[in-house]
Motif scaffolding. Structure first.
Motif, PDB file in Angstrom:
ATOM      1  N   PRO A  30      19.594  11.611  -5.288  1.00 43.65           N
ATOM      2  CA  PRO A  30      17.851  12.193  -4.534  1.00 43.65           C
ATOM      3  C   PRO A  30      17.198  12.700  -5.142  1.00 43.65           C
ATOM      4  O   PRO A  30      17.993  13.955  -6.340  1.00 43.65           O
ATOM      5  N   PHE A  31      16.138  12.920  -5.271  1.00 44.60           N
ATOM      6  CA  PHE A  31      14.864  13.786  -5.927  1.00 44.60           C
ATOM      7  C   PHE A  31      13.661  13.628  -5.270  1.00 44.60           C
ATOM      8  O   PHE A  31      13.505  13.072  -3.721  1.00 44.60           O
ATOM      9  N   THR A  32      12.723  14.970  -5.855  1.00 41.97           N
ATOM     10  CA  THR A  32      11.511  14.612  -5.017  1.00 41.97           C
ATOM     11  C   THR A  32       9.766  14.432  -5.645  1.00 41.97           C
ATOM     12  O   THR A  32       9.892  15.027  -7.219  1.00 41.97           O
ATOM     13  N   TRP A  33       9.448  13.960  -5.644  1.00 39.33           N
ATOM     14  CA  TRP A  33       7.716  14.401  -6.278  1.00 39.33           C
ATOM     15  C   TRP A  33       7.360  15.409  -6.541  1.00 39.33           C
ATOM     16  O   TRP A  33       7.181  16.053  -5.383  1.00 39.33           O
ATOM     17  N   PRO A  34       6.215  15.061  -7.212  1.00 35.48           N
ATOM     18  CA  PRO A  34       5.756  16.504  -7.007  1.00 35.48           C
ATOM     19  C   PRO A  34       4.896  17.101  -5.838  1.00 35.48           C
ATOM     20  O   PRO A  34       4.851  16.293  -4.868  1.00 35.48           O
ATOM     21  N   GLY A  35       5.471  18.819  -5.718  1.00 36.81           N
ATOM     22  CA  GLY A  35       5.242  19.289  -4.711  1.00 36.81           C
ATOM     23  C   GLY A  35       6.148  19.316  -3.336  1.00 36.81           C
ATOM     24  O   GLY A  35       6.470  19.547  -2.253  1.00 36.81           O
ATOM     25  N   ASN A  36       7.423  18.271  -3.742  1.00 39.50           N
ATOM     26  CA  ASN A  36       8.368  18.330  -3.057  1.00 39.50           C
ATOM     27  C   ASN A  36       7.797  17.540  -1.588  1.00 39.50           C
ATOM     28  O   ASN A  36       8.301  17.402  -0.645  1.00 39.50           O
ATOM     29  N   LYS A  37       6.953  16.569  -2.450  1.00 33.90           N
ATOM     30  CA  LYS A  37       6.745  15.498  -1.747  1.00 33.90           C
ATOM     31  C   LYS A  37       7.313  14.421  -1.595  1.00 33.90           C
ATOM     32  O   LYS A  37       8.477  14.520  -2.843  1.00 33.90           O
ATOM     33  N   THR A  38       7.748  13.375  -0.254  1.00 31.44           N
ATOM     34  CA  THR A  38       8.376  12.250  -0.738  1.00 31.44           C
ATOM     35  C   THR A  38       8.537  11.493  -0.524  1.00 31.44           C
ATOM     36  O   THR A  38       9.147  10.250  -0.782  1.00 31.44           O
ATOM     37  N   LEU A  39       6.583  11.012  -0.020  1.00 28.70           N
ATOM     38  CA  LEU A  39       6.490   9.371  -0.407  1.00 28.70           C
ATOM     39  C   LEU A  39       5.610   9.218  -1.399  1.00 28.70           C
ATOM     40  O   LEU A  39       4.694  10.216  -0.490  1.00 28.70           O
ATOM     41  N   ALA A  40       5.301   8.330  -2.039  1.00 28.17           N
ATOM     42  CA  ALA A  40       4.274   8.458  -3.093  1.00 28.17           C
ATOM     43  C   ALA A  40       3.145   6.832  -2.771  1.00 28.17           C
ATOM     44  O   ALA A  40       4.024   6.148  -2.052  1.00 28.17           O
ATOM     45  N   VAL A  41       1.550   7.604  -1.796  1.00 26.43           N
ATOM     46  CA  VAL A  41       1.378   5.642  -2.082  1.00 26.43           C
ATOM     47  C   VAL A  41      -0.120   6.190  -3.035  1.00 26.43           C
ATOM     48  O   VAL A  41      -0.066   6.966  -3.233  1.00 26.43           O
ATOM     49  N   TRP A  42       0.008   4.801  -3.276  1.00 26.18           N
ATOM     50  CA  TRP A  42      -0.871   4.148  -4.397  1.00 26.18           C
ATOM     51  C   TRP A  42      -1.655   3.436  -3.524  1.00 26.18           C
ATOM     52  O   TRP A  42      -0.872   2.364  -3.342  1.00 26.18           O
ATOM     53  N   ILE A  43      -3.458   3.132  -4.143  1.00 26.48           N
ATOM     54  CA  ILE A  43      -4.095   2.239  -3.826  1.00 26.48           C
ATOM     55  C   ILE A  43      -4.161   1.304  -4.596  1.00 26.48           C
ATOM     56  O   ILE A  43      -4.947   2.018  -5.529  1.00 26.48           O
ATOM     57  N   ALA A  44      -4.313  -0.352  -4.239  1.00 25.86           N
ATOM     58  CA  ALA A  44      -4.554  -0.772  -5.890  1.00 25.86           C
ATOM     59  C   ALA A  44      -6.325  -1.700  -5.225  1.00 25.86           C
ATOM     60  O   ALA A  44      -5.396  -3.012  -4.988  1.00 25.86           O
ATOM     61  N   PRO A  45      -6.849  -1.496  -5.116  1.00 31.39           N
ATOM     62  CA  PRO A  45      -8.393  -2.409  -5.187  1.00 31.39           C
ATOM     63  C   PRO A  45      -7.856  -3.382  -6.841  1.00 31.39           C
ATOM     64  O   PRO A  45      -8.123  -3.042  -8.072  1.00 31.39           O
ATOM     65  N   ASN A  46      -8.848  -4.771  -6.412  1.00 32.60           N
ATOM     66  CA  ASN A  46      -7.978  -5.865  -7.390  1.00 32.60           C
ATOM     67  C   ASN A  46     -10.084  -6.178  -7.742  1.00 32.60           C
ATOM     68  O   ASN A  46     -10.110  -6.631  -6.769  1.00 32.60           O
ATOM     69  N   VAL A  47     -10.078  -5.392  -8.689  1.00 37.91           N
ATOM     70  CA  VAL A  47     -11.495  -6.089  -8.769  1.00 37.91           C
ATOM     71  C   VAL A  47     -11.075  -7.223 -10.023  1.00 37.91           C
ATOM     72  O   VAL A  47     -10.864  -7.591 -11.697  1.00 37.91           O
ATOM     73  N   GLU A  48     -11.798  -8.379  -9.924  1.00 34.00           N
ATOM     74  CA  GLU A  48     -12.049  -9.638 -10.258  1.00 34.00           C
ATOM     75  C   GLU A  48     -13.086 -10.476 -10.268  1.00 34.00           C
ATOM     76  O   GLU A  48     -14.144  -9.972  -9.517  1.00 34.00           O
ATOM     77  N   VAL A  49     -12.963 -11.189 -11.639  1.00 32.22           N
ATOM     78  CA  VAL A  49     -14.397 -12.783 -11.458  1.00 32.22           C
ATOM     79  C   VAL A  49     -13.369 -13.914 -11.808  1.00 32.22           C
ATOM     80  O   VAL A  49     -12.507 -13.751 -11.569  1.00 32.22           O
ATOM     81  N   TRP A  50     -14.170 -14.871 -11.402  1.00 32.26           N
ATOM     82  CA  TRP A  50     -14.206 -16.402 -11.294  1.00 32.26           C
ATOM     83  C   TRP A  50     -14.952 -16.790 -11.336  1.00 32.26           C
ATOM     84  O   TRP A  50     -16.024 -16.239 -11.948  1.00 32.26           O
ATOM     85  N   HIS A  51     -14.561 -17.988 -12.528  1.00 29.05           N
ATOM     86  CA  HIS A  51     -15.864 -19.185 -13.299  1.00 29.05           C
ATOM     87  C   HIS A  51     -16.287 -19.547 -12.585  1.00 29.05           C
ATOM     88  O   HIS A  51     -15.797 -20.487 -11.173  1.00 29.05           O
ATOM     89  N   PHE A  52     -17.586 -19.916 -12.811  1.00 27.18           N
ATOM     90  CA  PHE A  52     -18.397 -20.768 -11.322  1.00 27.18           C
ATOM     91  C   PHE A  52     -17.560 -21.893 -11.577  1.00 27.18           C
ATOM     92  O   PHE A  52     -17.890 -22.979 -10.464  1.00 27.18           O
TER      93      PHE A  52
END
Length: 332
Positions: free
Chosen positions: A57-79
């Motif tokens: 066991p270990f903890t995240w900073p501030g004794n947090k236990t669940l890290a949540v990261w938000i990952a928007p995919n910013v993309e382009v496509w060839h016409f």
């Protein structure tokens, strides 16, 4: 009469063969299974076997236990390419595919900024999976994302292409181009990578590690980060959480907003409970042309509001999570 029957049989067989050939030319074609053998299991050999119940066991900073990261995919496509996520089928691979191209482009024109407003209100920074071509194609969009202090990870050049089939030298050239382009635009070399379509070759991880990247989101086989096996350097896997990817839930399964919300919170609640024993990571993959639509954005907003009620949650970027993981696990 026999002649007509023979003719019907001939046409029937021809249509079956034609249909089979067409199927084999698409991603829908099943891969032929190898004959059963008694040989050794063929494995990726990119990580050690590690069961969650064996870990310290270990903890995240501030004794947090669940890290949540938000990952928007910013993309382009060839016409001039039929390749890309679709809101309506393009079975003929017609080009230009205006209806799908325009729907995808809605994301960067409108949808991304709805997501940005929700993240701003929640005080959460995104980790953007960025096609490098966005940097030159939409410089104003880059400025807006940079103003927010978002983190950027490499996500190929465009979403009309991927790394599949490239030689090691060509793949390295492509990855270096992606990293240089993003660094030139943002002032920072990306620390993370998400393959377009999460597609890799047998050389991808080695190249990413040699280029000094810290993490990769392609390997979704754990609830914690872990070190990957590479020829040189060090790189970690980080959970991207494909199960709650908005493409899978909204487009492939046809979920309503309420069903999406329930799925995201089911994922969150279980991981949060699990994290009381061992820390966990939850990724939330987003696509601006999907979650950024008017009918869906409130469900992201409601999901974040619910998560923020829990005291052991740490909203972080991909790089922050990997840094904290290494500090807590210096031996890995």
């Amino acid at each position: 009469m026999q002649r007509n029957d023979d003719r019907r049989d001939f046409l029937k067989k021809g249509l079956v063969l034609a249909g089979t050939a067409g199927l084999l030319g698409t991603a829908l074609a099943p891969v032929a299974a190898r004959a059963q053998t008694l040989g050794p299991m063929r494995r990726a050999n990119r990580h050690d076997d590690s069961y969650i119940f064996e870990r310290k066991p270990f903890t995240w900073p501030g004794n947090k236990t669940l890290a949540v990261w938000i990952a928007p995919n910013v993309e382009v496509w060839h016409f001039d390419s039929p390749v890309g996520q679709q809101v309506t089928p393009n079975t003929a691979n017609r080009v230009p595919d205006v209806v799908n191209y325009a729907w995808r482009e809605y994301g960067i024109r409108v949808g991304l900024w709805r997501i940005a407003d929700v993240l701003d209100a929640a005080g959460v920074k995104a980790t953007v999976a960025l096609n490098a071509a966005v940097c030159d194609t939409f410089p104003k969009a880059m400025d807006e994302m940079k103003k927010r202090g978002w983190e950027f990870m490499g996500h190929g050049t465009t979403n009309s292409e991927n790394l599949s089939g490239l030689s090691a030298d060509k793949e390295k050239e492509v990855i270096q181009h992606v990293l240089r382009t993003i660094e030139k635009s943002t002032g920072r070399k990306p620390r993370g990578w998400l393959g377009t379509g999460l597609i890799e070759t047998n050389n991808t991880l080695d190249i990413l590690a040699e280029e000094g990247l810290s993490y990769c989101g392609d390997w979704n086989n754990d609830d914690q980060p872990y070190p990957m096996k590479v020829r040189k350097g060090k790189i970690f896997s980080i959970p991207y959480c494909m199960e709650i990817n908005d493409i899978g839930l909204f487009l492939r399964k046809g979920y309503t907003g309420e069903q999406y919300l329930r799925s995201v919170l089911d994922q969150f609640e279980t991981l949060y409970a699990d994290s009381a024993k061992l820390p966990r990571v939850m990724g939330l993959p987003l696509h601006p042309m999907i979650t950024g639509q008017p009918l869906r954005i409130q469900y992201l907003q409601r999901a974040l509001a619910e998560m923020k009620k829990h005291e052991r949650v740490w909203f972080a970027t991909g790089g922050e999570i990997i840094d904290a993981y290494q500090r807590a696990n210096p031996a890995v």
